[in-house]
Motif scaffolding. Structure first.
Motif, PDB file in Angstrom:
ATOM      1  N   LYS A   2     -48.496 -18.366  86.168  1.00 29.22           N
ATOM      2  CA  LYS A   2     -47.244 -17.898  85.588  1.00 29.22           C
ATOM      3  C   LYS A   2     -47.445 -16.525  84.943  1.00 29.22           C
ATOM      4  O   LYS A   2     -48.443 -16.295  84.262  1.00 29.22           O
ATOM      5  N   LEU A   4     -45.142 -13.137  83.062  1.00 25.45           N
ATOM      6  CA  LEU A   4     -43.942 -12.391  82.717  1.00 25.45           C
ATOM      7  C   LEU A   4     -43.958 -11.118  83.561  1.00 25.45           C
ATOM      8  O   LEU A   4     -45.030 -10.588  83.878  1.00 25.45           O
ATOM      9  N   GLU A  32     -45.591 -17.707  89.759  1.00 26.02           N
ATOM     10  CA  GLU A  32     -44.280 -17.914  89.157  1.00 26.02           C
ATOM     11  C   GLU A  32     -44.026 -16.770  88.192  1.00 26.02           C
ATOM     12  O   GLU A  32     -44.777 -16.599  87.221  1.00 26.02           O
ATOM     13  N   THR A  34     -41.388 -14.533  85.671  1.00 26.92           N
ATOM     14  CA  THR A  34     -40.175 -14.538  84.860  1.00 26.92           C
ATOM     15  C   THR A  34     -39.955 -13.135  84.326  1.00 26.92           C
ATOM     16  O   THR A  34     -40.831 -12.586  83.644  1.00 26.92           O
ATOM     17  N   GLU A  37     -36.955 -10.582  79.264  1.00 25.27           N
ATOM     18  CA  GLU A  37     -35.550 -10.546  78.840  1.00 25.27           C
ATOM     19  C   GLU A  37     -35.245  -9.260  78.075  1.00 25.27           C
ATOM     20  O   GLU A  37     -36.044  -8.819  77.240  1.00 25.27           O
TER      21      GLU A  37
END
Length: 289
Positions: A2, A4, A32, A34, A37
């Motif tokens: 995972k 960012l 994975e 992400t 934000e």
């Protein structure tokens, strides 16, 4: 695995194909990702000329958001300029507590706090050392047989921070290119500077540098890059460089994730290949063979 993901401004504009192909390749490799934000510009090369604090606060804001989202997550950054700016702050706050305090004063206005818990990773570092050539080789569906690729790293993913490769003689791309079924072009220009934005502000400096890199790639079918600025300089100014060198320096230039994605059988649309400015008919013919 995972991660960012920080795309940065270039990957949402002039280097949209780098963003598209990076996401597609990482996902196809089982990573994975992400997206960070509410991320903002890292300041690129312009902020430093206006304010040192601003040039550090902009990357610090993005690192603080990453901490807020995941704490110990690795933050993968495809753009070499963004990587350098984020890395610089991550390095500095570990050595300069007064700077960390000053940055946190700025960040508090946005309700953020930075402690240094995020590891900044260049995309090439992740591809080479986390996912690896062996795993890539197991996913190859369309080997790039008959193609010879010149790996071009540029400066900012290598220097000044010696993190995942030799700054003067980098080699992390070679096993990936070989795993994709292509041959590696033997040259000494992989770590040479392409002049970055000097190509537009001081072309008398930039043009000879770009021409020398393109000239040294003679014999390769394509150059593979991991930096939006390098990609732009090497593909968008080929005509000017050819006139400067008084010879045809045309050569295909692809982002490394595009090249590896092609070998994995990803579609040209998934990899944004239609947005590249320099894809020669000869490269196309060999790719289709």
């Amino acid at each position: 695995m995972k991660y960012l993901y920080y795309p940065g401004c270039s990957l949402e504009a002039s280097a949209g194909e780098y963003d598209r192909s990076s996401r597609a390749l990482l996902t196809a490799m089982g990573a994975e990702i992400t997206e960070l934000e509410d991320w903002s510009c890292c300041g690129a090369s312009a902020a430093e000329a206006q304010s040192r604090l601003l040039a550090l606060a902009l990357p610090a804001r993005n690192l603080a958001i990453a901490e807020k989202m995941g704490g110990t997550h690795d933050l993968v950054v495809p753009c070499s300029a963004c990587y350098l700016n984020l890395r610089k702050v991550a390095e500095k706050i570990g050595r300069e507590p007064e700077l960390l305090m000053a940055l946190n004063t700025v960040l508090s206005a946005d309700g953020l706090h930075l402690s240094g818990g995020v590891r900044v990773r260049h995309l090439l570092d992740v591809l080479a050392n986390d996912l690896g050539a062996q795993a890539l080789g197991a996913k190859i569906a369309r080997p790039l047989k008959g193609l010879t690729i010149a790996p071009y790293y540029g400066c900012q993913c290598l220097r000044p921070y010696r993190v995942f490769d030799d700054p003067e003689a980098p080699r992390t791309m070679s096993p990936l290119i070989t795993a994709a079924g292509a041959a590696v072009h033997p040259w000494q220009m992989g770590a040479r500077c392409c002049s970055a934005s000097l190509m537009t502000t001081k072309p008398e400096v930039g043009l000879p540098l770009v021409a020398s890199i393109l000239k040294a790639a003679h014999g390769a079918d394509a150059i593979a890059t991991v930096c939006p600025m390098c990609q732009m300089n090497l593909e968008a100014f080929q005509s000017k460089a050819s006139r400067f060198a008084a010879e045809d320096l045309a050569i295909s230039v692809l982002y490394l994730p595009q090249l590896l994605g092609l070998a994995m059988g990803l579609s040209e649309s998934e990899l944004g290949l239609g947005f590249n400015l320099a894809l020669t008919p000869g490269f196309r013919e060999k790719l289709a063979a």
